[in-house]
Design a protein around this motif. Structure first.
Motif, PDB file in Angstrom:
ATOM      1  N   ASP A  29     -12.930  26.078 -16.972  1.00 56.12           N
ATOM      2  CA  ASP A  29     -12.749  25.097 -15.906  1.00 56.12           C
ATOM      3  C   ASP A  29     -14.038  25.059 -15.090  1.00 56.12           C
ATOM      4  O   ASP A  29     -14.186  25.753 -14.087  1.00 56.12           O
ATOM      5  N   TRP A  30     -14.994  24.235 -15.535  1.00 58.00           N
ATOM      6  CA  TRP A  30     -16.284  24.203 -14.874  1.00 58.00           C
ATOM      7  C   TRP A  30     -16.210  23.555 -13.497  1.00 58.00           C
ATOM      8  O   TRP A  30     -17.071  23.803 -12.648  1.00 58.00           O
ATOM      9  N   LYS A  31     -15.202  22.730 -13.241  1.00 58.10           N
ATOM     10  CA  LYS A  31     -15.057  22.147 -11.908  1.00 58.10           C
ATOM     11  C   LYS A  31     -14.810  23.242 -10.874  1.00 58.10           C
ATOM     12  O   LYS A  31     -15.367  23.228  -9.766  1.00 58.10           O
ATOM     13  N   ARG A  32     -13.972  24.184 -11.254  1.00 62.14           N
ATOM     14  CA  ARG A  32     -13.710  25.301 -10.349  1.00 62.14           C
ATOM     15  C   ARG A  32     -14.986  26.105 -10.087  1.00 62.14           C
ATOM     16  O   ARG A  32     -15.259  26.525  -8.964  1.00 62.14           O
ATOM     17  N   VAL A  33     -15.775  26.283 -11.152  1.00 64.77           N
ATOM     18  CA  VAL A  33     -17.045  26.993 -10.998  1.00 64.77           C
ATOM     19  C   VAL A  33     -17.996  26.204 -10.100  1.00 64.77           C
ATOM     20  O   VAL A  33     -18.654  26.764  -9.210  1.00 64.77           O
ATOM     21  N   ALA A  34     -18.072  24.885 -10.327  1.00 61.70           N
ATOM     22  CA  ALA A  34     -18.980  24.056  -9.537  1.00 61.70           C
ATOM     23  C   ALA A  34     -18.585  24.050  -8.067  1.00 61.70           C
ATOM     24  O   ALA A  34     -19.445  24.130  -7.177  1.00 61.70           O
ATOM     25  N   ASP A  35     -17.265  23.954  -7.785  1.00 64.07           N
ATOM     26  CA  ASP A  35     -16.816  23.950  -6.390  1.00 64.07           C
ATOM     27  C   ASP A  35     -17.153  25.268  -5.700  1.00 64.07           C
ATOM     28  O   ASP A  35     -17.580  25.293  -4.541  1.00 64.07           O
TER      29      ASP A  35
END
Length: 709
Positions: free
Chosen positions: A685-691
């Protein structure tokens, strides 16, 4: 009735001495010695064996030697004991030989079958002395030697798994270095040494009926975030975890910027030595005294400024007097004296003094005698004729007398720039700008002030060093070093993994220095030391050798200097040091030379091996040849904490108590399951990483933009 050493020679003999020196003994093995014997307790093992132990009877005791190497020599003539039949033709027989490193003396206790081992040799054997195998009790007496063996850390595979125990006073009191390659077990050894020591101390306290955890203090500086798991979830030996983004059971890492001393500020801001450092130190003093924005000097400051002014003018006048510059017509010397006279009018009002009046009178007399003027093109042209020594010497005398009335070196009241007094970082930057304008050096301080403002505006840095309004020095010492009787836990794990690179060395240096100076002041006030252990993981990053001839030391050099001081002086104040590193050749030689105990895991690099070999005596270097082939969990213990160098298999540490330093499971992720059939990877889940990476700024910006529309 027990047998004397020489009475055992017949049944345990394996060879005879044929070369003796203080650091080397060579042995010729008997032809009749079998190829395989029970060398150690626990079952038959091959003999001879490298790093095994042999005994040589000497003066009602045994000289203990450790096998360094073995070889086979071709002999032209056989050498056999007993009766020889000279009617037979003997064929040449290969001779086995080995070399022993003398370790110490094994002596039987009076009226007992027990033995005591002591390092060093009182006497050496003669040529032909029998070489014996140690018995089970003798072997254990060698390995299990030493007083106050309080904490078991492992077993010795070369001595029938005899118990290897240490004295924490020796292990932690004189600094320990744990060295080895990645994956060799360093982190588990460090965590195990802390845990096993505390568990044993807790057991002794429970037996004595004492309540509460051991009164111990361990501070673990953890650059990779490995140790949070090693001490979590333990009610007895619980740890305080400090990190940048804390979880529910963790605390936020706070290292207030007002803890920093002037050297740390100069290293971070890259302040130059000539202009920037003096003003930065002055600004630190003034913001710590609360004189923020107050440009009106105190009486003592006016006195100090006047003394500096008079001293500089006295030096200049004496220089002109010696050089003869005063005796030239139309000399500018007169105008310089007139400027001094004008300045003294203002300074006399700030700091009235009879001696200043005498200086002014001497100046007036000299200026009046030499003054001349004439008209040119309707304008008055002023100049001064040459001055004689009779006019200038009274000025010099008056200046000296005025300086004497002002006293010698003046003491400035208030704290120095290194005292940890609270102030706001923004105030420091503002005050520096004011000082720059006052001293007319704005162009020299622009970069320095910009560095400070950049530091304070970075959200990651600000969370660690600036957002500390609720932190006091007392609270920090209680939380990070440990409160009375270690009520909050025995271990402080300081997770440095998310500390920004720009300040990680400074933050590490500040924490280490505060622990050291806190120990100093504790001893000063109480008369006894407070035993504390500072653990530095990845020490080659923070205690790295540096060039001493560099004028502007960077943050890494300042950090190394702090640990060098701890290594040199920490023992006197009860502060022990534990270093863990995979690159010992990059460590500061000063720190390594102060370590008295070494726990050496597998080391493959040639440079690292050479460095380690220089740390041990020549006759013990043979044991270090095992370093490239040591399996994980095995190490060589040598130094002050061990009576003799030992190959140790460290105790098992449960998976839940091991630092998080496992190798990545590539195959398990590729195929979807590990060896136990469980999944090995979390959903991507790269969105979680980006956030998390952006701190929610991106999402907040989108929402604000949509709202504006």
């Amino acid at each position: 009735m027990s047998q004397a050493p020489f009475e055992q020679a017949g049944s345990l003999r394996v060879g005879a001495v044929d070369f003796v020196s203080p650091d080397e003994i060579k042995v010729a093995l008997d032809i009749e010695a079998p190829e395989s014997v029970a060398l150690n307790a626990g079952g038959p093992q091959p003999f001879p064996r490298v790093n095994g132990y042999l005994l040589i009877p000497v003066d009602e005791a045994f000289l203990v030697g450790q096998v360094e190497w073995l070889t086979v020599e071709r002999s032209a003539f056989p050498k056999r004991r007993g009766m020889q039949d000279f009617g037979l033709v003997d064929l040449p027989y290969p001779l086995r030989r080995l070399r022993l490193n003398p370790l110490g003396t094994l002596r039987r206790r009076p009226r007992s079958n027990a033995y005591d081992f002591r390092r060093g040799a009182d006497a050496f054997p003669s040529i032909g002395t029998a070489v014996l195998l140690p018995t089970d009790s003798q072997l254990r007496s060698i390995v299990e030697s030493g007083e106050r063996r309080r904490v078991k850390i492992g077993t010795s595979p070369l001595a029938g798994d005899a118990v290897v125990s240490i004295d924490p006073n020796r292990l932690f009191g004189r600094h320990l270095a744990v060295l080895g390659n990645t994956g060799s077990g360093k982190s588990c050894s460090v965590a195990g040494l802390i845990r096993w020591s505390l568990e044993q101390a807790n057991q002794v306290r429970s037996t004595a009926g004492s309540e509460g955890p051991p009164n111990a203090r361990f501070i673990v500086l953890d650059p990779n975030g490995e140790y949070s798991r090693a001490f979590s979830g333990d009610d007895v030996l619980k740890a305080r975890i400090f990190k940048v983004d804390p979880g529910e059971s963790e605390a936020a890492l706070k290292v207030p910027l007002w803890f920093w001393n002037s050297a740390e500020w100069c290293s971070f801001t890259q302040a130059s030595a000539r202009t920037q450092r003096p003003l930065l130190r002055r600004a630190l003093r003034e913001v710590k005294t609360g004189r923020l924005g107050v440009m009106e000097p105190t009486k003592e400051e006016r006195k100090l400024a006047l003394r500096r002014y008079l001293s500089s003018r006295l030096i200049a006048i004496q220089r002109d007097l010696r050089s003869g510059a005063i005796q030239t017509d139309a000399t500018p010397f007169g105008f310089r004296l007139r400027a001094v006279r004008i300045d003294l009018d203002a300074k006399s009002r700030e700091y009235p003094s009879n001696k200043l009046g005498e200086v002014c009178a001497a100046l007036d007399n000299a200026l009046e005698v030499t003054y001349s003027s004439f008209l040119k093109d309707g304008k008055t042209v002023e100049f001064y004729r040459s001055f004689s020594e009779q006019l200038v010497i009274p000025i010099v005398t008056a200046l000296r007398e005025a300086l004497q009335t002002l006293g010698g070196i003046l003491h400035q009241d208030g704290p120095d720039e290194d005292m940890p007094l609270e102030f706001n970082g923004v105030d420091l930057a503002d005050h520096l700008e004011m000082l720059a304008e006052q001293e007319n050096v704005t162009q020299f301080l622009d970069f320095l002030v910009a560095r400070i403002r950049s530091l304070l505006s970075d959200s990651k840095m600000k969370a660690v060093i600036a957002d500390t309004d609720d932190m006091t020095l007392e609270a920090w010492l209680n939380d990070y070093i440990g409160s009375g009787n270690a009520d909050g836990g025995c271990v402080s794990v300081i997770d440095l993994s998310l500390v920004p690179t720009e300040v990680v060395h400074v933050v590490t240096a500040v924490i280490a220095r505060m622990a050291f100076e806190g120990s100093q002041r504790y001893l000063k006030l109480n008369g006894v030391a407070l035993p504390t252990v500072l653990v530095m993981e990845e020490a080659h990053t923070f205690i790295k050798r540096y060039k001493e001839d560099v004028d502007n030391h960077d943050a890494a050099s300042i950090c190394c200097q702090v640990f060098e001081r701890i290594a040199r002086e920490g023992r006197k104040f009860g502060l022990g040091l534990v270093l863990s590193s995979q690159r010992p050749s990059e460590l500061s030689p000063t720190v390594l030379s102060q370590c008295n105990t070494f726990l050496l895991h597998r080391i493959s690099n040639d440079r690292d091996q050479e460095l380690v070999q220089r740390l041990v005596p020549d006759n013990l270097r043979g044991l270090l040849r095992d370093l490239p082939s040591l399996p994980s969990q095995n190490a060589i213990l040598l130094g002050w904490a061990s009576e003799l160098p030992l190959l140790v298999k460290m105790n098992d540490l449960p998976k839940s108590q091991q630092p998080r330093s496992d190798d990545p499971d590539f195959w398990g992720v590729w195929v979807g399951t590990d060896e136990q059939g469980h999944g090995t990877a979390a959903p991507v889940d790269w969105k979680r990483v980006a956030d998390d990476w952006q701190g929610g700024a991106s999402a907040a910006g989108i929402e604000n933009g949509e709202a504006a529309e």
